[in-house]
Design an enzyme around this catalytic site. Structure first.
Site, PDB file in Angstrom:
ATOM      1  N   TYR A   7       0.822  -1.215   0.000  1.00  0.00           N
ATOM      2  CA  TYR A   7       0.000   0.000   0.000  1.00  0.00           C
ATOM      3  C   TYR A   7       0.857   1.266   0.000  1.00  0.00           C
ATOM      4  CZ  TYR A   7      -4.706  -1.902   0.725  1.00  0.00           C
ATOM      5  OH  TYR A   7      -5.919  -2.513   0.569  1.00  0.00           O
TER       6      TYR A   7
ATOM      7  N   LYS B  58       3.447 -15.265   1.909  1.00  0.00           N
ATOM      8  CA  LYS B  58       3.755 -16.134   0.772  1.00  0.00           C
ATOM      9  C   LYS B  58       5.274 -16.299   0.742  1.00  0.00           C
ATOM     10  CE  LYS B  58       1.619 -17.253  -2.586  1.00  0.00           C
ATOM     11  NZ  LYS B  58       1.159 -18.627  -3.003  1.00  0.00           N
TER      12      LYS B  58
ATOM     13  N   ASP C 147      -2.682 -18.055   0.417  1.00  0.00           N
ATOM     14  CA  ASP C 147      -3.721 -18.704  -0.390  1.00  0.00           C
ATOM     15  C   ASP C 147      -4.355 -19.853   0.387  1.00  0.00           C
ATOM     16  OD1 ASP C 147      -1.275 -20.047  -0.538  1.00  0.00           O
ATOM     17  OD2 ASP C 147      -1.521 -20.648  -2.639  1.00  0.00           O
TER      18      ASP C 147
ATOM     19  N   ASP D  33      -6.135  -7.247   4.008  1.00  0.00           N
ATOM     20  CA  ASP D  33      -7.297  -6.647   3.346  1.00  0.00           C
ATOM     21  C   ASP D  33      -8.179  -7.750   2.764  1.00  0.00           C
ATOM     22  OD1 ASP D  33      -8.859  -4.495   2.273  1.00  0.00           O
ATOM     23  OD2 ASP D  33      -7.917  -4.854   0.328  1.00  0.00           O
TER      24      ASP D  33
ATOM     25  N   ASP E 268     -11.922  -9.577   4.466  1.00  0.00           N
ATOM     26  CA  ASP E 268     -13.217  -9.606   3.782  1.00  0.00           C
ATOM     27  C   ASP E 268     -13.800 -11.024   3.820  1.00  0.00           C
ATOM     28  OD1 ASP E 268     -13.230  -6.882   3.115  1.00  0.00           O
ATOM     29  OD2 ASP E 268     -13.960  -7.278   1.086  1.00  0.00           O
TER      30      ASP E 268
HETATM   31  C1  IPM Z   1     -10.344  -1.598   4.027  1.00  0.00           C
HETATM   32  C2  IPM Z   1     -10.643  -0.934   2.693  1.00  0.00           C
HETATM   33  C3  IPM Z   1      -9.550   0.069   2.423  1.00  0.00           C
HETATM   34  C4  IPM Z   1      -8.273  -0.688   2.237  1.00  0.00           C
HETATM   35  C5  IPM Z   1      -9.797   1.013   1.239  1.00  0.00           C
HETATM   36  C6  IPM Z   1     -11.122   1.745   1.346  1.00  0.00           C
HETATM   37  C7  IPM Z   1      -8.677   2.007   1.097  1.00  0.00           C
HETATM   38  O1  IPM Z   1     -10.781  -1.905   1.719  1.00  0.00           O
HETATM   39  O2  IPM Z   1     -10.192  -0.872   5.024  1.00  0.00           O
HETATM   40  O3  IPM Z   1     -10.286  -2.818   4.064  1.00  0.00           O
HETATM   41  O4  IPM Z   1      -8.001  -1.238   1.153  1.00  0.00           O
HETATM   42  O5  IPM Z   1      -7.504  -0.750   3.204  1.00  0.00           O
HETATM   43 MG    MG Z   2     -10.763  -3.914   2.439  1.00  0.00          MG
END
Ligand code: IPM
Ligand code: MG
Length: 372
Positions: A145, A196, A229, A253, A257
């Site tokens: 990032y 990884k 993975d 990230d 999710d």
């Molecule tokens: C998160 C989001 C952010 C990220 C975006 C909105 C910049 O996806 O906080 O997970 O990628 O960190």
């Molecule tokens: Mg995210």
């Protein structure tokens, strides 16, 4: 009687459903202020698209100063389609990345906890999820990032080349590793470190540093190494094997999710982003729901405020040492879910649909009952 000084919390509502969920967090802060021992000075500041419209920048200096002068920041959400064409540096999302970087919030805690009432709300089988309680610790201020070099260049033949760089140093790996090991001590005593190492040098370094840290300072904690993975697959196959997962910015990230979906809805998930412990025992901290600004449902009272309210609970626990109040809020949320009230994102047949505001009011009513 002398009163302990009030805790300074800055509320950044942001865009989309941000202001709606922020309203419900404010409602719970006011409840705490009236009913519990710690008092709050709650102030508000602009961020994201709303800040861009008002000031020309998504993270105005005044907001940064308010954040720096606070005990903790509570953020709604930022972003929306109307700002997608803006230059990268002015996009609402840059405000979050700016806060993370400028406050040096290197440890991002993303718990995935399945409430009993929601164990059949996920797309996965309830028996795989029931009772799940895991914590993903995502490194938040390094890795791809922020790594240099980065950018897009045009090559002599007219084609283009885009570059981002994954880079980690010993101190960056060790400080987030220490947060993971310390948290594991207060939980199930187990850490999975995820990278990884089979294809990335920075992943190999990550693995070695985490192992050395564990052997030197946290020998009481069980440590496993796992490829990212495989971790993605294991999270949906058998999530109960995990207690604390520690990983890089990008893998965190993605994996968070996945863990979010285990709980049934992104609308349920809080997060904490923590800086280093200062000499006075305090640390910069930002609390926000994992969900985004959901512009498609903004302004309709459909948003689920629970992730925001649970982010406030994390704030109480990690910034204000008010564990009892944090637990009270979590219990109130669980009881309201048990009673069958549901916002649209977690609605199931036979249960009672409620608006954002109704959910917030129900949580406060349950807090009244629990605290009586
Ligand atoms: C998160 C989001 C952010 C990220 C975006 C909105 C910049 O996806 O906080 O997970 O990628 O960190
Ligand atoms: Mg995210």
């Amino acid at each position: 009687m002398t009163m302990a000084s009030n805790r300074r919390v800055v509320l950044l509502a942001g865009d989309g459903i941000g202001p709606e969920v922020a309203n419900e967090a404010r409602r719970v802060v006011e409840w705490l202020d009236h009913r519990r021992s710690v008092g709050f000075d709650l102030s508000e500041a602009l961020i994201g698209g709303a800040a861009y419209e008002a000031t020309g920048h998504p993270l105005p200096d005044a907001t940064m100063e308010a954040a720096q002068g606070s005990d903790a920041v509570l953020l709604g959400a930022v972003g929306g389609p109307q700002w997608e064409a803006l230059d990268f540096s002015l996009r609402p999302e840059r405000a979050i990345l700016g806060l993370r970087k400028q406050l040096d919030l290197f440890a991002n805690l993303r718990p995935a906890k399945v409430f009993d009432a929601l164990s059949d709300a996920s797309s996965l089988k309830p028996e795989v999820l029931r009772g799940l309680d895991l914590m993903i610790i995502r490194e938040l201020t390094g890795g791809i990032y922020f790594g240099e070099p980065r950018g897009v260049e045009t090559l002599p033949d007219g084609t283009r080349r885009g570059v981002n760089t994954e880079v980690y140093t010993t101190p960056e790996i060790r400080r987030v590793g220490a947060v993971a090991f310390e948290l594991a001590r207060g939980r199930g005593g187990k850490v999975h470190s995820v990278e990884k190492a089979n294809v990335m040098e920075s992943g190999g370094l990550w693995r070695e540093e985490i192992q050395e840290l564990r052997d030197a300072d946290f020998a009481d904690v069980e440590l496993h190494h796992m490829y990212a993975d495989n971790c993605a697959m294991q999270l949906v196959r058998d999530p109960h094997q995990f207690d604390v997962v520690v990983t890089s910015n990008l893998f965190g990230d993605l994996l968070s999710d996945i863990s979010a979906q285990l709980t049934g809805s992104l609308g349920m998930l809080p997060s904490a982003s923590l800086g280093a412990l200062g000499s006075g025992g305090s640390r910069a901290a930002l609390y926000e729901p994992v969900h985004g600004s959901a512009p498609d449902i903004a302004g309709e009272g459909k948003a689920n405020p629970i992730a925001m309210v649970l982010s406030l609970a994390m704030l109480l626990r990690h910034s204000l040492e008010q564990d009892a109040d944090a637990e009270l809020i979590e219990r109130a949320v669980g009881n309201v879910l048990d009673s069958g009230l549901r916002t649209a994102d977690i609605l199931q047949p036979g249960l009672t649909p409620v608006s954002t505001g109704d959910m917030g009011r129900a949580i406060c009513a349950e807090l009244d009952r629990l605290a009586a």
